[in-house]
Every structure is written in structure tokens, then in C-alpha cells.
Design a protein around this motif. Structure first.
Motif, PDB file in Angstrom:
ATOM      1  N   PHE A 155       1.216  -1.311  -0.052  1.00  0.00           N
ATOM      2  CA  PHE A 155       0.055   0.472  -0.098  1.00  0.00           C
ATOM      3  C   PHE A 155       0.602   1.343  -0.152  1.00  0.00           C
ATOM      4  O   PHE A 155       0.558   2.803  -0.283  1.00  0.00           O
ATOM      5  N   ASN A 174     -10.053   4.328   1.363  1.00  0.00           N
ATOM      6  CA  ASN A 174     -10.146   2.749   0.304  1.00  0.00           C
ATOM      7  C   ASN A 174     -11.116   3.205   0.485  1.00  0.00           C
ATOM      8  O   ASN A 174     -12.269   3.954   0.095  1.00  0.00           O
ATOM      9  N   SER A 175     -12.215   1.889   0.106  1.00  0.00           N
ATOM     10  CA  SER A 175     -13.884   2.038  -0.399  1.00  0.00           C
ATOM     11  C   SER A 175     -14.376   2.090   1.261  1.00  0.00           C
ATOM     12  O   SER A 175     -15.515   2.336   0.537  1.00  0.00           O
ATOM     13  N   LYS A 204      -5.916   4.784   3.319  1.00  0.00           N
ATOM     14  CA  LYS A 204      -5.661   3.285   2.613  1.00  0.00           C
ATOM     15  C   LYS A 204      -3.942   3.677   2.670  1.00  0.00           C
ATOM     16  O   LYS A 204      -2.941   2.339   2.453  1.00  0.00           O
TER      17      LYS A 204
END
Length: 88
Positions: free
Chosen positions: A50, A80-81, A86
Motif C-alpha cells: 500500500f 480506501n473503499s 489507505k
């Protein structure tokens, strides 16, 4: 006509090799910065993955092994989603 085609091909090959060197240099930058950033991570492989994604997109990695994300706003603001940070 063949000479013109050969010259164009040669110029294309020279330019594409220089772009490859630049992209590989960026990868080396991200790899070295992320190794430092993830040095104390429990899940080192995941951290490196990441961090590498974030570094390539933002062209920076905060200093230290944790925190200091204000040094790189792009890195800090990637989500992130699920809406969580993230980048490690």
C-alpha cells in the motif's frame, strides 16, 4: 522511404528507453522510502504494497515509520473503499 522509417523507429526506441529509465528511477525511490516507512510494521508485505501504491500516485512518502502524514497531503488524504486511510 526505408531510411526514413528506420530513423523514426530508432528515435522511438531511444525515447522509449529514456522513459523506462525514468519510471524505474521512480520505482527505486518508492521502494527505498517505503522500506523505511514500513520497517516496524507487523504486516510488512501489506505495508509495502500500500505504501508503494500511494507513493507512485503521490510521488512522496512521509518520513518516519508512523505519523508525519502532513508532510504529504496526497498520501494523507487517500482513502480506501470504506473511507479509511489507505496509506500506512
Amino acid at each position: 522511404m526505408k531510411i526514413v522509417y528506420a530513423n523514426v523507429l530508432l528515435v522511438f526506441l531511444i525515447l522509449s528507453s529514456s522513459f523506462l529509465e525514468i519510471s524505474m528511477a521512480g520505482s527505486a525511490f518508492c521502494d527505498s522510502k517505503c522500506k523505511g516507512r514500513c520497517a516496524k510494521a507487523e504486516l510488512k508485505h501489506r505495508c509495502l504494497k500500500f505504501c508503494g501504491i500511494c507513493c507512485k500516485k503521490c510521488n512522496c512518502v512521509p518520513s518516519g515509520t508512523y505519523g508525519n502524514k502532513d508532510e504529504c497531503p496526497c498520501y494523507r488524504d487517500m482513502k480506501n473503499s470504506k473511507g479509511k486511510g489507505k496509506c500506512p
